[in-house]
Design a protein around this motif. Structure first.
Motif, mmCIF file in Angstrom:
data_model
loop_
_atom_site.group_PDB
_atom_site.id
_atom_site.type_symbol
_atom_site.label_atom_id
_atom_site.label_comp_id
_atom_site.label_asym_id
_atom_site.label_seq_id
_atom_site.Cartn_x
_atom_site.Cartn_y
_atom_site.Cartn_z
ATOM 1 N N GLY A 44 -25.842 -4.382 20.852
ATOM 2 C CA GLY A 44 -25.891 -4.152 22.293
ATOM 3 C C GLY A 44 -25.547 -2.732 22.682
ATOM 4 N N LYS A 45 -24.682 -2.588 23.677
ATOM 5 C CA LYS A 45 -24.352 -1.295 24.260
ATOM 6 C C LYS A 45 -23.831 -0.299 23.230
ATOM 7 N N TRP A 46 -23.028 -0.763 22.264
ATOM 8 C CA TRP A 46 -22.414 0.115 21.268
ATOM 9 C C TRP A 46 -23.170 0.015 19.939
ATOM 10 N N ASP A 47 -24.491 0.009 20.001
ATOM 11 C CA ASP A 47 -25.343 -0.256 18.848
ATOM 12 C C ASP A 47 -25.056 0.607 17.620
ATOM 13 N N ALA A 48 -24.658 1.847 17.794
ATOM 14 C CA ALA A 48 -24.469 2.755 16.662
ATOM 15 C C ALA A 48 -23.026 2.789 16.167
ATOM 16 N N LEU A 49 -22.137 1.985 16.743
ATOM 17 C CA LEU A 49 -20.721 2.042 16.385
ATOM 18 C C LEU A 49 -20.420 1.149 15.180
ATOM 19 N N PRO A 50 -20.053 1.746 14.027
ATOM 20 C CA PRO A 50 -19.697 0.909 12.883
ATOM 21 C C PRO A 50 -18.264 0.403 13.005
ATOM 22 N N VAL A 51 -18.031 -0.820 12.566
ATOM 23 C CA VAL A 51 -16.685 -1.392 12.484
ATOM 24 C C VAL A 51 -16.555 -2.019 11.095
ATOM 25 N N GLY A 52 -15.341 -2.072 10.590
ATOM 26 C CA GLY A 52 -15.181 -2.645 9.261
ATOM 27 C C GLY A 52 -13.740 -2.964 8.926
ATOM 28 N N MET A 53 -13.580 -3.601 7.778
ATOM 29 C CA MET A 53 -12.247 -3.875 7.249
ATOM 30 C C MET A 53 -12.297 -3.608 5.752
ATOM 31 N N GLY A 54 -11.164 -3.153 5.221
ATOM 32 C CA GLY A 54 -11.170 -2.811 3.810
ATOM 33 C C GLY A 54 -9.779 -2.689 3.228
ATOM 34 N N ILE A 55 -9.757 -2.230 1.991
ATOM 35 C CA ILE A 55 -8.532 -2.026 1.225
ATOM 36 C C ILE A 55 -8.523 -0.586 0.730
ATOM 37 N N THR A 56 -7.373 0.065 0.786
ATOM 38 C CA THR A 56 -7.203 1.403 0.225
ATOM 39 C C THR A 56 -6.163 1.352 -0.876
ATOM 40 N N LEU A 57 -6.481 1.937 -2.022
ATOM 41 C CA LEU A 57 -5.554 2.098 -3.136
ATOM 42 C C LEU A 57 -5.358 3.592 -3.347
ATOM 43 N N GLY A 58 -4.100 4.030 -3.482
ATOM 44 C CA GLY A 58 -3.873 5.461 -3.619
ATOM 45 C C GLY A 58 -2.616 5.811 -4.388
ATOM 46 N N THR A 59 -2.540 7.082 -4.754
ATOM 47 C CA THR A 59 -1.369 7.666 -5.388
ATOM 48 C C THR A 59 -0.981 8.892 -4.577
ATOM 49 N N ARG A 60 0.312 9.026 -4.308
ATOM 50 C CA ARG A 60 0.819 10.161 -3.528
ATOM 51 C C ARG A 60 1.932 10.842 -4.312
ATOM 52 N N TRP A 61 1.911 12.170 -4.270
ATOM 53 C CA TRP A 61 2.968 12.975 -4.885
ATOM 54 C C TRP A 61 3.678 13.760 -3.790
ATOM 55 N N TYR A 62 5.009 13.585 -3.698
ATOM 56 C CA TYR A 62 5.844 14.356 -2.774
ATOM 57 C C TYR A 62 6.495 15.484 -3.567
ATOM 58 N N ARG A 63 6.526 16.686 -2.986
ATOM 59 C CA ARG A 63 7.127 17.841 -3.653
ATOM 60 C C ARG A 63 8.512 18.087 -3.082
ATOM 61 N N SER A 64 9.538 17.791 -3.870
ATOM 62 C CA SER A 64 10.902 18.198 -3.507
ATOM 63 C C SER A 64 11.307 19.197 -4.584
ATOM 64 N N ASP A 65 12.311 18.927 -5.362
ATOM 65 C CA ASP A 65 12.614 19.795 -6.503
ATOM 66 C C ASP A 65 11.611 19.551 -7.630
ATOM 67 N N ILE A 66 11.129 18.314 -7.705
ATOM 68 C CA ILE A 66 10.087 17.928 -8.656
ATOM 69 C C ILE A 66 9.021 17.161 -7.869
ATOM 70 N N TRP A 67 7.899 16.895 -8.504
ATOM 71 C CA TRP A 67 6.874 16.068 -7.876
ATOM 72 C C TRP A 67 7.223 14.605 -8.113
ATOM 73 N N GLU A 68 7.399 13.841 -7.020
ATOM 74 C CA GLU A 68 7.703 12.412 -7.114
ATOM 75 C C GLU A 68 6.416 11.622 -6.848
#
Length: 143
Positions: A44-68
């Protein structure tokens, strides 16, 4: 929700990404992640608007004195240029916390997420470069 599961405009997506940012205490972090899920286009009115649901898997490194190193997994909802998610972040030392996130953008996203450490909140602000990929056989409208 029914159009996401049964509609003709549904598609599967896969989106690798790299994020760089800072915590509210000015600690540098770097993340790599992969998101996957199902999406559709609103009719309808918002014909080009994508919507979705999903899962994200990730790894994060924080830099303090060492990378955690931390690992996270989020469930997310996406609508057009914005998304929200909730999940968990943990490390090998036994730390585990809820994680809430929000972001704006498609290929270059501005992001915010919050985790809890003891009674403190860790606020993270960053930019994510993502490459959303849509397999053609599932999406007639994407061509």
């Amino acid at each position: 929700m029914s159009s996401l599961l049964f509609g003709q405009s549904r598609f599967a997506y896969l989106s690798p990404g790299v994020q760089v940012g800072f915590t509210s205490s000015k600690t540098l972090f770097i993340s790599t992640q992969i998101s996957f899920g199902l999406g559709t286009f609103l009719e309808g009115k918002w014909d080009a608007l994508p919507v979705g649901m999903g899962i994200t898997l990730g790894t994060r490194w924080y830099r303090s004195d060492i990378w955690e190193r931390y690992r996270y997994m989020d469930a997310q909802l996406v609508s057009g240029l914005a998304g929200i998610g909730i999940g968990r972040i943990s490390n090998d030392s036994g730390f585990s916390s809820r994680r809430y996130k929000g972001y704006l953008g498609v290929f270059a996203n501005l992001s915010y997420d919050m985790t809890f450490k003891d009674k403190d909140h860790r606020h993270n602000f960053g930019a994510i470069l993502a490459a959303p990929l849509i397999p053609d056989p599932w999406c007639q409208r994407c061509n």
